[in-house]
Every structure is written in structure tokens, then in C-alpha cells.
Design a protein around this motif. Structure first.
Motif, PDB file in Angstrom:
ATOM      1  N   ASP A  22       0.826  -1.205   0.000  1.00  0.00           N
ATOM      2  CA  ASP A  22       0.000   0.000   0.000  1.00  0.00           C
ATOM      3  C   ASP A  22       0.865   1.261   0.000  1.00  0.00           C
ATOM      4  O   ASP A  22       0.605   2.210  -0.745  1.00  0.00           O
ATOM      5  N   LEU A  23       1.898   1.281   0.819  1.00  0.00           N
ATOM      6  CA  LEU A  23       2.808   2.423   0.844  1.00  0.00           C
ATOM      7  C   LEU A  23       3.471   2.625  -0.516  1.00  0.00           C
ATOM      8  O   LEU A  23       3.574   3.752  -0.999  1.00  0.00           O
ATOM      9  N   ALA A  25       2.337   1.852  -3.427  1.00  0.00           N
ATOM     10  CA  ALA A  25       1.348   2.404  -4.359  1.00  0.00           C
ATOM     11  C   ALA A  25       1.141   3.897  -4.126  1.00  0.00           C
ATOM     12  O   ALA A  25       0.907   4.652  -5.079  1.00  0.00           O
ATOM     13  N   ARG A  26       1.246   4.348  -2.888  1.00  0.00           N
ATOM     14  CA  ARG A  26       1.089   5.771  -2.574  1.00  0.00           C
ATOM     15  C   ARG A  26       2.339   6.576  -2.912  1.00  0.00           C
ATOM     16  O   ARG A  26       2.260   7.753  -3.275  1.00  0.00           O
ATOM     17  N   ILE A  27       3.502   5.960  -2.807  1.00  0.00           N
ATOM     18  CA  ILE A  27       4.769   6.659  -3.020  1.00  0.00           C
ATOM     19  C   ILE A  27       5.169   6.697  -4.493  1.00  0.00           C
ATOM     20  O   ILE A  27       5.742   7.689  -4.961  1.00  0.00           O
ATOM     21  N   PRO A  29       3.741   7.360  -7.342  1.00  0.00           N
ATOM     22  CA  PRO A  29       3.400   8.522  -8.171  1.00  0.00           C
ATOM     23  C   PRO A  29       4.208   9.788  -7.871  1.00  0.00           C
ATOM     24  O   PRO A  29       4.244  10.700  -8.696  1.00  0.00           O
ATOM     25  N   VAL A  30       4.845   9.875  -6.703  1.00  0.00           N
ATOM     26  CA  VAL A  30       5.572  11.097  -6.359  1.00  0.00           C
ATOM     27  C   VAL A  30       7.091  10.906  -6.376  1.00  0.00           C
ATOM     28  O   VAL A  30       7.840  11.745  -5.884  1.00  0.00           O
ATOM     29  N   CYS A 128       9.051   8.591   5.064  1.00  0.00           N
ATOM     30  CA  CYS A 128       8.135   7.457   5.147  1.00  0.00           C
ATOM     31  C   CYS A 128       8.565   6.560   6.295  1.00  0.00           C
ATOM     32  O   CYS A 128       9.737   6.189   6.389  1.00  0.00           O
ATOM     33  N   ASP A 144       5.645  12.080   5.898  1.00  0.00           N
ATOM     34  CA  ASP A 144       4.757  12.254   4.737  1.00  0.00           C
ATOM     35  C   ASP A 144       3.924  11.003   4.494  1.00  0.00           C
ATOM     36  O   ASP A 144       2.783  11.096   4.033  1.00  0.00           O
ATOM     37  N   PHE A 145       4.503   9.838   4.758  1.00  0.00           N
ATOM     38  CA  PHE A 145       3.820   8.563   4.542  1.00  0.00           C
ATOM     39  C   PHE A 145       3.970   7.698   5.793  1.00  0.00           C
ATOM     40  O   PHE A 145       5.073   7.523   6.296  1.00  0.00           O
ATOM     41  N   GLY A 147       2.703   3.869   7.349  1.00  0.00           N
ATOM     42  CA  GLY A 147       2.053   2.605   7.035  1.00  0.00           C
ATOM     43  C   GLY A 147       1.057   2.166   8.090  1.00  0.00           C
ATOM     44  O   GLY A 147      -0.030   1.704   7.773  1.00  0.00           O
TER      45      GLY A 147
END
Length: 176
Positions: A22-23, A25-27, A29-30, A128, A144-145, A147
Motif C-alpha cells: 500500500d505504501l 502504491a502511494r509513493i 506517483p511522487v 516514510c 509524509d507517509f 504505514g
């Protein structure tokens, strides 16, 4: 460690893997392939290895580096200061740096890593952590992120240790 209590599983290995995916997938794109994923040694190594492989499965082949910082030693509580044992191995000037750590509690290690990256000329610094523990006082910077929001218990496994032991457990456990 004859007096060490039996670890109580809080987060099984399968849930750890789901959180890491999940992390990623969130990371993804940036970040890009020039992003430097910088693990905070030693505890963050397990998480960083899994996360960078998960990012690779999503087409992000980040660069890898490490900072070796310590605030705990072999104690269960932070000493309130950070020792820097090893800085970045390569220049980070002009790059996005993604700092990876196992757990966010006092925030001292993460703040020091951000300072070091900015001082090294990083264009952007993202942070993260696998787990964030509750803390009675405001911390800066918040990651920023994140889990998993962990309970306020002494955690071991998946890189988290008790005096250097129990890091290799595949689950995250409480050692009460």
C-alpha cells in the motif's frame, strides 16, 4: 536475554506485506528513478528492502543509500540525542530524497535525517515510516507517509529490536 518476555504478535507478516504494498502504491506517483531512497540504519533496513522491491514491481527503480543514526543504543527509551555513525554515501544535491525508517516515536532521527538531506542540497525531502507510535508532545516533522499507527508498546520484529535481538522476526510484536 533470559528475562526477555515472549513476543506477542500485533501485526502478522502477511499484514506487514500488505502495508508495504500500500505504501509503495502511494509513493510511486511522487517519485522517479532518480529518487534516492535513504534508509535509517539499522532498524529501517528490513522495511526499506521490502519497500524498494515493492516500488520496483510498480516500475519505480529508486536509487538506494543509507544514514546510520542512533538514539536508543540498547535501551528501551531514546537517550534524547542522535549519534551519526555514517552519512550518505553519495551526493544528494538536486535530488528527491525519500527517507525510510521503521518507527516514528520521538521524531529525533527523522528530523536529523531531514536536516542532513537538506544540508546536502536535496531538492525535495519526503519521509516514510512503517509505524508511527503515539507521542504526548508535538513532533516535527510528521512523516509524509505512514504505514501503520502502532500502539504505545515496546515493539520488536521486522527490524525493531530489543538490545539488538529479535529484529529478524517476520511479524511485528509487542514485548511487554
Amino acid at each position: 536475554m533470559a528475562d526477555t518476555p515472549t513476543p506477542i504478535v500485533l501485526l502478522p507478516e502477511s499484514e506487514v506485506a500488505r502495508i508495504v504494498a500500500d505504501l509503495a502504491a502511494r509513493i510511486a506517483p511522487v517519485t522517479d528513478d532518480e529518487t534516492v531512497a535513504a534508509v535509517l540504519l539499522t532498524g529501517g533496513l528490513w522495511f526499506a528492502a521490502d519497500l524498494t522491491r515493492a516500488l520496483s514491481r510498480l516500475g519505480r527503480n529508486v536509487r538506494f543509500d543509507a544514514l546510520w543514526l542512533a538514539s536508543y543504543g540498547d535501551e528501551k527509551e531514546s537517550r534524547g540525542r542522535i549519534d551519526v555513525y555514517a552519512p550518505f554515501q553519495r551526493p544528494v544535491a538536486g535530488k528527491t530524497v525519500l527517507i525510510l525508517d521503521d518507527v516514528f516515536d520521538t521524531g529525533l532521527s527523522l528530523a536529523e535525517a531531514v536536516r542532513i538531506a537538506k544540508e546536502g542540497g536535496a531538492a525535495r525531502v519526503l519521509t516514510c515510516v512503517f509505524a508511527r507510535k503515539p507521542w504526548p508532545l508535538p513532533r516535527a516533522p510528521e512523516p509524509d507517509f505512514v504505514g501503520w499507527d502502532a500502539p504505545n508498546r515496546f515493539l520488536v520484529g521486522y527490524g525493531l529490536d530489543h538490545a539488538g535481538a529479535l529484529r529478524g522476526l517476520p511479524d511485528i510484536c509487542a514485548l511487554d
